[in-house]
Design a protein around this motif. Structure first.
Motif, PDB file in Angstrom:
ATOM      1  N   THR A  49       0.841  -1.195   0.000  1.00 30.47           N
ATOM      2  CA  THR A  49       0.000   0.000   0.000  1.00 30.47           C
ATOM      3  C   THR A  49       0.872   1.239   0.000  1.00 30.47           C
ATOM      4  N   PRO A  50       0.428   2.343  -0.641  1.00 32.63           N
ATOM      5  CA  PRO A  50      -0.737   2.359  -1.525  1.00 32.63           C
ATOM      6  C   PRO A  50      -0.404   1.751  -2.876  1.00 32.63           C
ATOM      7  N   ARG A  51      -1.356   1.596  -3.743  1.00 31.05           N
ATOM      8  CA  ARG A  51      -1.093   1.061  -5.080  1.00 31.05           C
ATOM      9  C   ARG A  51      -0.546   2.138  -6.009  1.00 31.05           C
ATOM     10  N   LEU A  92       8.345  -2.792  -5.957  1.00 26.12           N
ATOM     11  CA  LEU A  92       7.834  -4.110  -5.614  1.00 26.12           C
ATOM     12  C   LEU A  92       8.508  -4.620  -4.351  1.00 26.12           C
ATOM     13  N   CYS A  93       7.738  -5.252  -3.516  1.00 26.03           N
ATOM     14  CA  CYS A  93       8.363  -5.957  -2.411  1.00 26.03           C
ATOM     15  C   CYS A  93       8.108  -7.454  -2.609  1.00 26.03           C
ATOM     16  N   GLY A  99       4.523  -8.658  -4.219  1.00 22.91           N
ATOM     17  CA  GLY A  99       3.285  -7.906  -4.096  1.00 22.91           C
ATOM     18  C   GLY A  99       2.924  -7.280  -5.425  1.00 22.91           C
ATOM     19  N   GLN A 100       1.780  -6.596  -5.465  1.00 25.42           N
ATOM     20  CA  GLN A 100       1.308  -5.963  -6.702  1.00 25.42           C
ATOM     21  C   GLN A 100       2.100  -4.713  -7.040  1.00 25.42           C
ATOM     22  N   GLY A 101       2.821  -4.197  -6.048  1.00 26.10           N
ATOM     23  CA  GLY A 101       3.647  -3.028  -6.305  1.00 26.10           C
ATOM     24  C   GLY A 101       2.944  -1.716  -5.987  1.00 26.10           C
ATOM     25  N   THR A 102       3.752  -0.706  -5.792  1.00 25.01           N
ATOM     26  CA  THR A 102       3.276   0.667  -5.656  1.00 25.01           C
ATOM     27  C   THR A 102       3.842   1.461  -6.821  1.00 25.01           C
ATOM     28  N   ARG A 103       2.957   2.059  -7.594  1.00 22.69           N
ATOM     29  CA  ARG A 103       3.388   2.881  -8.727  1.00 22.69           C
ATOM     30  C   ARG A 103       3.585   4.300  -8.233  1.00 22.69           C
ATOM     31  N   LEU A 104       4.830   4.740  -8.179  1.00 17.49           N
ATOM     32  CA  LEU A 104       5.174   6.085  -7.726  1.00 17.49           C
ATOM     33  C   LEU A 104       5.474   6.963  -8.922  1.00 17.49           C
ATOM     34  N   THR A 105       4.799   8.082  -8.982  1.00 15.84           N
ATOM     35  CA  THR A 105       5.060   9.074 -10.017  1.00 15.84           C
ATOM     36  C   THR A 105       5.525  10.352  -9.342  1.00 15.84           C
ATOM     37  N   VAL A 106       6.677  10.850  -9.749  1.00 20.37           N
ATOM     38  CA  VAL A 106       7.214  12.100  -9.209  1.00 20.37           C
ATOM     39  C   VAL A 106       7.090  13.178 -10.277  1.00 20.37           C
ATOM     40  N   VAL A 107       6.419  14.266  -9.923  1.00 19.33           N
ATOM     41  CA  VAL A 107       6.191  15.341 -10.905  1.00 19.33           C
ATOM     42  C   VAL A 107       6.883  16.633 -10.450  1.00 19.33           C
ATOM     43  N   PRO A 148      16.046 -18.525 -10.284  1.00 16.88           N
ATOM     44  CA  PRO A 148      14.610 -18.591 -10.579  1.00 16.88           C
ATOM     45  C   PRO A 148      14.281 -17.878 -11.893  1.00 16.88           C
ATOM     46  N   TRP A 149      13.157 -18.238 -12.454  1.00 17.03           N
ATOM     47  CA  TRP A 149      12.600 -17.561 -13.622  1.00 17.03           C
ATOM     48  C   TRP A 149      11.216 -17.035 -13.255  1.00 17.03           C
ATOM     49  N   TYR A 150      10.984 -15.769 -13.594  1.00 17.47           N
ATOM     50  CA  TYR A 150       9.706 -15.143 -13.294  1.00 17.47           C
ATOM     51  C   TYR A 150       9.011 -14.726 -14.579  1.00 17.47           C
ATOM     52  N   LYS A 151       7.692 -14.819 -14.554  1.00 21.96           N
ATOM     53  CA  LYS A 151       6.851 -14.367 -15.657  1.00 21.96           C
ATOM     54  C   LYS A 151       6.053 -13.173 -15.166  1.00 21.96           C
ATOM     55  N   GLN A 152       6.061 -12.111 -15.952  1.00 26.06           N
ATOM     56  CA  GLN A 152       5.301 -10.928 -15.571  1.00 26.06           C
ATOM     57  C   GLN A 152       4.384 -10.521 -16.720  1.00 26.06           C
ATOM     58  N   GLU A 153       3.097 -10.647 -16.490  1.00 25.07           N
ATOM     59  CA  GLU A 153       2.123 -10.190 -17.470  1.00 25.07           C
ATOM     60  C   GLU A 153       1.893  -8.700 -17.261  1.00 25.07           C
ATOM     61  N   LEU A 154       1.401  -8.059 -18.293  1.00 25.06           N
ATOM     62  CA  LEU A 154       1.248  -6.610 -18.273  1.00 25.06           C
ATOM     63  C   LEU A 154       0.396  -6.157 -17.090  1.00 25.06           C
ATOM     64  N   GLY A 155       0.959  -5.271 -16.288  1.00 24.72           N
ATOM     65  CA  GLY A 155       0.228  -4.719 -15.159  1.00 24.72           C
ATOM     66  C   GLY A 155       0.127  -5.636 -13.955  1.00 24.72           C
ATOM     67  N   LYS A 156       0.841  -6.764 -14.004  1.00 23.57           N
ATOM     68  CA  LYS A 156       0.745  -7.714 -12.899  1.00 23.57           C
ATOM     69  C   LYS A 156       2.099  -7.916 -12.222  1.00 23.57           C
ATOM     70  N   ARG A 157       2.068  -8.606 -11.126  1.00 27.73           N
ATOM     71  CA  ARG A 157       3.294  -8.860 -10.377  1.00 27.73           C
ATOM     72  C   ARG A 157       4.089  -9.981 -11.011  1.00 27.73           C
TER      73      ARG A 157
END
Lengths: 112, 112
Positions: A7-9, A90-91, A104-112, B34-43
């Motif tokens: 969190t956050p996403r 990503l963690c 995890g799904q990751g946190t997308r950070l944008t710096v402007v 290890p080998w990882y697969k990452q689909e678009l927008g996913k972990r």
């Protein structure tokens, strides 16, 4: 069982600000690692925490720091944000050593 | 530190064909791959892994081979399907923690 939760996403910050990202590992996992993913640099290792101690560290400036709590949850902090810090953070948590690291799904950070 | 090179950066195959992705590593202390697969927008998700005491491992349509002497390892996907389309990352770990050094990724596209 629940997966790795970040969190956050999504996060938008201004240059010069600081940001804190959170990661809750899979229950029972004591190791949490952080990675920065960018189109240009790929997936780069930031640091790893195990039992509240930093066990490994990547080649990132001191503006990037982290910590881990007694319940294994981890936070990552970036101070004095730069445009180049924009990335997917990503963690990953791991149970036993050299076994699958769950991301995890990751946190997308944008710096402007 | 460890350096992992991955080739090719993009790979396009016809459905049903085989795909091969190759990686080399520099640190002879690395013992987990290890080998990882990452689909678009996913972990990233683990698809297969191999340890340095094993030369080959197979899981249905996916196999990984490791040549410790040459410091290279490869991913083989047979009978490719459209759902195999994704970015694939190889990684290496020296053990002693949850620290992965990733290759730069291969964008695999499986065409009908």
């Amino acid at each position: 069982k629940a997966g790795v939760t970040q969190t956050p996403r999504y996060l938008i910050k201004t240059r010069g600000q600081q940001v804190t990202l959170s990661c809750s590992p899979i229950s029972g996992h004591r190791s949490v690692s952080w990675y920065q993913q960018t189109p240009g640099q790929g997936l780069q290792f930031l640091f790893e925490y195990f039992s509240e101690t930093q066990r490994n560290k990547g080649n990132f400036p001191g503006r990037f720091s982290g910590r881990q709590f007694s319940n294994s949850r981890s936070e990552m902090n970036v101070s004095t944000l730069e445009l180049g810090d924009s990335a997917l953070y990503l963690c990953a948590s791991m149970g036993a050593e050299d076994t699958e690291a769950f991301f995890g799904q990751g946190t997308r950070l944008t710096v402007v | 530190g460890e350096n992992v090179e991955q080739h090719p950066s993009t790979l396009s195959v016809q459905e049903g064909d085989s795909a091969v992705i190759k990686c080399t590593y520099s640190d002879s202390a690395s013992n987990y791959f290890p080998w990882y697969k990452q689909e678009l927008g996913k972990r990233p998700q683990l698809i297969i892994d191999i340890r340095s005491n094993v030369g080959e491992k197979k899981d249905q349509r996916i196999a990984v081979t490791l040549n410790k002497t040459a410091k290279h390892f490869s991913l083989h996907i047979t009978e490719t399907q459209p759902e195999d389309s994704a970015v694939y990352f190889c990684a290496a770990s020296p053990g002693g923690g949850n620290k992965l050094t990733f290759g730069t990724g291969t964008q695999l596209k499986v065409e009908l």
